[in-house]
Design an enzyme around this catalytic site. Structure first.
Site, PDB file in Angstrom:
ATOM      1  N   SER A 243      50.331  44.428  35.150  1.00  0.00           N
ATOM      2  CA  SER A 243      49.541  44.092  34.232  1.00  0.00           C
ATOM      3  C   SER A 243      49.637  45.077  33.094  1.00  0.00           C
ATOM      4  O   SER A 243      50.534  44.960  32.351  1.00  0.00           O
ATOM      5  CB  SER A 243      48.112  43.817  34.772  1.00  0.00           C
ATOM      6  OG  SER A 243      47.108  43.477  34.148  1.00  0.00           O
TER       7      SER A 243
ATOM      8  N   ASP B  99      48.269  31.790  35.954  1.00  0.00           N
ATOM      9  CA  ASP B  99      47.647  33.092  35.582  1.00  0.00           C
ATOM     10  C   ASP B  99      46.730  33.032  34.399  1.00  0.00           C
ATOM     11  O   ASP B  99      47.177  32.838  33.073  1.00  0.00           O
ATOM     12  CB  ASP B  99      48.689  34.220  35.348  1.00  0.00           C
ATOM     13  CG  ASP B  99      48.418  35.669  35.156  1.00  0.00           C
ATOM     14  OD1 ASP B  99      47.169  35.787  35.063  1.00  0.00           O
ATOM     15  OD2 ASP B  99      49.073  36.709  35.296  1.00  0.00           O
TER      16      ASP B  99
ATOM     17  N   HIS C 238      46.815  36.597  38.937  1.00  0.00           N
ATOM     18  CA  HIS C 238      47.542  37.513  38.343  1.00  0.00           C
ATOM     19  C   HIS C 238      47.911  38.855  39.196  1.00  0.00           C
ATOM     20  O   HIS C 238      48.266  39.711  38.617  1.00  0.00           O
ATOM     21  CB  HIS C 238      46.327  38.268  37.553  1.00  0.00           C
ATOM     22  CG  HIS C 238      46.874  39.085  36.110  1.00  0.00           C
ATOM     23  ND1 HIS C 238      47.885  38.818  35.270  1.00  0.00           N
ATOM     24  CD2 HIS C 238      46.310  40.488  36.009  1.00  0.00           C
ATOM     25  CE1 HIS C 238      48.084  39.903  34.602  1.00  0.00           C
ATOM     26  NE2 HIS C 238      46.994  40.825  34.889  1.00  0.00           N
TER      27      HIS C 238
END
Length: 263
Positions: free
Chosen positions: A95, A217, A245
């Site tokens: 991320s 996602d 995610h």
């Protein structure tokens, strides 16, 4: 460099001449790698750490000015690398830490030989000719919700971010992780994360890069992953069957398999 290891709660395991350093995402800590990192301990020294403000890091080291941009977090990664004398290491970022890794690679020639970016986004807010997935208004509303009700935001957002509604225990784990982060630090890190724009930094990445994109996602869509992949010269992308995610939690075996094809 005194105190870097303690500041970021660094743990080194495994063996091998090369190292693999794992960087967690917003609201998480190094425990999120527990089903991925051990798979590489036979061939690599694995390095796990917590960003300042997360997990077992030294909370007294949090500096609002330093960490007002992703560059402050990247500086920490470079300091950890220097302390451990990393060379030609593999950086694995999830991320927001994907972009932290991009910045760290550019600051530290020779420290990182490859990047693995899981669910990366160079910018979350839409722009002219660019699809980030969110309007500026949506991001501001999300941040205001977090700033007014950290616990409520965590309870509502974590399961949506995790995806996999058929496995509610995953959403619960992420909720609990979000809630463990101190509210003031969480608010600041969220604003830095969701308002960052690192598009200009992608072409400067000089090492082979693997983008791991989840098939569904809500935080980083495939358009976002495609953009990162197109703008890093030595990049290739694998679209995972995993949804949500956080494939490092929801589909660790698939993440490990994809990484093995690259490292």
């Amino acid at each position: 460099m005194a105190g870097v290891i303690e500041r970021n709660n660094v743990h080194v395991r495994g063996s091998g001449d090369r190292a693999m350093i794992f960087a967690h995402g917003f609201g998480c800590d190094q425990n999120m790698w527990r089903s991925v990192a051990p798979a590489f301990e036979k061939d690599f020294r694995t390095v796990l750490f917590d960003h300042v403000g997360a997990g077992g890091s030294d909370l007294s080291a949090y500096d609002r000015t330093k960490y007002s941009s992703l560059a402050g977090y990247a500086e920490d990664v470079v300091e950890i690398g220097r302390e451990l004398e990393l060379k030609d290491a593999v950086f694995v970022g999830h991320s927001v830490s994907s972009m932290i890794g991009v910045l760290a690679e550019r600051k530290s020639e020779g420290m990182f030989g490859k990047l693995v970016l899981i669910g990366p986004s160079a910018r979350y807010i839409d722009d002219d000719g660019y699809v980030g997935g969110f309007s500026a208004k949506q991001i501001e509303e999300l941040l205001q919700f977090l700033e007014s009700n950290h616990m409520g935001w965590s309870t509502q957002m974590a399961p949506a971010i995790m995806g996999n509604p058929d496995r509610p225990e995953l959403g619960e784990e992420l909720t609990n992780s979000f809630c463990r982060t101190g509210p003031e630090i969480a608010k600041a890190f969220a604003r830095v994360t969701f308002t960052s724009d690192d598009r200009k930094d992608l072409p400067g990445v000089g090492v082979p890069t693997l983008v791991l994109q989840c098939s569904e996602d809500i935080i980083a869509s495939q358009e976002v992953g495609d953009y990162v992949n197109r703008n890093i010269t030595k990049s290739r992308m694998i679209v995972l069957k995993a949804t949500g995610h956080c494939p490092n939690l929801s589909a660790p075996d698939e993440v490990v398999e994809a990484m093995r094809t690259f490292v």
